[in-house]
Design an enzyme around this catalytic site. Structure first.
Site, PDB file in Angstrom:
ATOM      1  N   ASP A 166       0.239  -7.625   1.626  1.00  0.00           N
ATOM      2  CA  ASP A 166       0.662  -6.218   1.715  1.00  0.00           C
ATOM      3  C   ASP A 166       2.183  -6.096   1.682  1.00  0.00           C
ATOM      4  O   ASP A 166       2.777  -5.294   2.395  1.00  0.00           O
ATOM      5  CB  ASP A 166       0.105  -5.558   2.979  1.00  0.00           C
ATOM      6  CG  ASP A 166       0.169  -4.029   2.913  1.00  0.00           C
ATOM      7  OD1 ASP A 166       0.256  -3.496   1.787  1.00  0.00           O
ATOM      8  OD2 ASP A 166       0.147  -3.383   3.979  1.00  0.00           O
ATOM      9  N   SER A 178       4.711   2.772   7.854  1.00  0.00           N
ATOM     10  CA  SER A 178       4.385   1.590   7.056  1.00  0.00           C
ATOM     11  C   SER A 178       5.555   1.181   6.176  1.00  0.00           C
ATOM     12  O   SER A 178       6.139   2.004   5.470  1.00  0.00           O
ATOM     13  CB  SER A 178       3.166   1.873   6.174  1.00  0.00           C
ATOM     14  OG  SER A 178       1.996   2.021   6.941  1.00  0.00           O
ATOM     15  N   HIS A 215       0.810  -1.218   0.000  1.00  0.00           N
ATOM     16  CA  HIS A 215       0.000   0.000   0.000  1.00  0.00           C
ATOM     17  C   HIS A 215       0.846   1.274   0.000  1.00  0.00           C
ATOM     18  O   HIS A 215       0.342   2.349  -0.293  1.00  0.00           O
ATOM     19  CB  HIS A 215      -0.977   0.011   1.189  1.00  0.00           C
ATOM     20  CG  HIS A 215      -0.366   0.309   2.517  1.00  0.00           C
ATOM     21  ND1 HIS A 215      -0.020  -0.666   3.430  1.00  0.00           N
ATOM     22  CD2 HIS A 215      -0.048   1.481   3.109  1.00  0.00           C
ATOM     23  CE1 HIS A 215       0.469  -0.102   4.512  1.00  0.00           C
ATOM     24  NE2 HIS A 215       0.468   1.204   4.343  1.00  0.00           N
TER      25      HIS A 215
END
Length: 370
Positions: free
Chosen positions: A146, A221, A116
């Site tokens: 992911d 992230s 993402h």
């Protein structure tokens, strides 16, 4: 109430005896760790994964994480992205930017991050801890886990040492390093493993994640979660952002990541995973679609890949899946969770509701052509 972060005791220099004892203990620990180091081979793409076969010791109290930060910090990078969108803008195309983190996994520039973070990006830029910037090439992505792999044209980079997430225990000390808010690269935060094997649904994908109370913010992230020995044990990918909720961060276990990396580098996607060949949509009482239609709550097939497993089995658009492999399901996450337990070629029974009648079909799972 939030869990308290680990307390780091100040050094007590008032007693030479205590100092000597502590030194002896630390020397023993260091010797034990050194004796346990094991090296795993390299793949055909030159990505060497060094994995420490060390059980995390939750009895160790770390007074100072500066040595660990110095060891791990250079392997974590800042990532910025640019995406060109058409949209309905009066001025035509416009550029949106994003930011995240990544972890170097090879000396020649392979980097693992979150899917993402780089999804739909037209340009990916990487900045190392030394301040050098590189334009990155997208190697492979996997939305289900992911995980994504990118590469920069560089040499002699400091790569992370992989740990073993199966050896983790609740209460183990961890260190998160990343780029919070997209502009604070190299930020180090500490915490503990709050829970193992948390079942979390992220973007309709049910994931099994590590939970930590180390401070996690947007931009973290793709960054690294390290153990007290400086080994990479997770890739940060989510934070619970509900109002009034703090101390809930999540990371993908590194053992899950290593299973994906090789396939992404070799194929650009995960091809060993079986697929149904459909797009699913969840209808719930809280969704606008449910309120404006006569559809029952449940998971619906909204698109079928021509020639795919579902198409060959006779499934149709608007079928509501009632059960999959003998288990009742009501969400796409539940269907995907069951699907992950199967292999290519497995035959799975699926029951759907079509125009008020239940129909049973047998699906032969196919290889992903993603």
């Amino acid at each position: 109430m939030n869990e308290m972060p680990p307390k780091f005791k100040r050094r007590n220099i008032s007693s030479n005896i205590i100092t000597i004892v502590i030194c002896c203990i630390l020397s023993g620990i260091i010797g034990f760790v050194s004796a346990k180091i094991a090296y795993s081979g390299s793949d055909s793409n030159g990505v060497n994964i060094i994995q420490q076969k060390v059980n995390s010791n939750s009895d160790v109290e770390i007074e100072d994480v500066s040595d660990i930060a110095a060891k791990c910090g250079p392997s974590v990078v800042e990532i910025t992205t640019e995406s060109v969108s058409s949209g309905n803008s009066f001025y035509g195309q416009y550029i949106s930017t994003g930011a995240g983190s990544g972890v170097i996994i090879s000396e020649d520039g392979y980097i693992v991050t979150n899917n993402h973070v780089i999804e739909n990006a037209n340009r990916i830029t990487v900045k190392t801890g030394e301040g050098n910037e590189y334009e990155a090439q997208l190697i492979g992505t996997d939305s289900q886990t992911d995980i994504a792999v990118i590469k920069i044209d560089a040499k002699d980079l400091v790569k992370a040492t992989f740990g073993d997430s199966s050896n983790l225990e609740v209460g183990n000390i961890v260190i998160a390093i990343g780029n919070p808010l997209g502009e604070l690269g190299g930020t180090v935060t500490t915490g503990i493993i709050s829970a193992l094997e948390r079942q979390i649904t992220v973007e309709n994908e049910q994931m099994t994640l590590l939970q930590t109370d180390a401070a996690i913010n947007p931009g973290n992230s793709g960054g690294g979660l390290f153990d007290e020995n400086g080994n990479l044990i997770g890739i940060v990918n989510a934070k619970e952002s509900s109002t009034g909720v703090e101390g809930l961060g999540f990371a993908i276990p590194i053992n899950t990541v290593t299973e994906i990396i090789d396939e992404l580098i070799e194929n650009g996607s995960v091809t060993s995973r079986p697929v149904l060949g459909v797009s699913l949509y969840d209808v719930s009482s809280s969704s606008q679609y449910y309120r404006q239609s006569e559809y029952e709550e449940g998971v619906y097939i909204v698109q079928i890949v021509e020639g795919g497993a579902a198409d060959k089995a006779g499934l149709e658009q608007n079928d509501r899946i009632v059960s999959f492999d003998g288990q009742n399901v009501s969400t796409s996450a539940e269907v995907k969770s069951i699907l992950r337990k199967h292999k290519i070629g497995d035959k799975v029974e699926i029951v759907v509701n079509r125009n008020g009648k239940e129909i049973t079909k047998e699906v032969v799972l196919q290889q992903s052509n993603q």
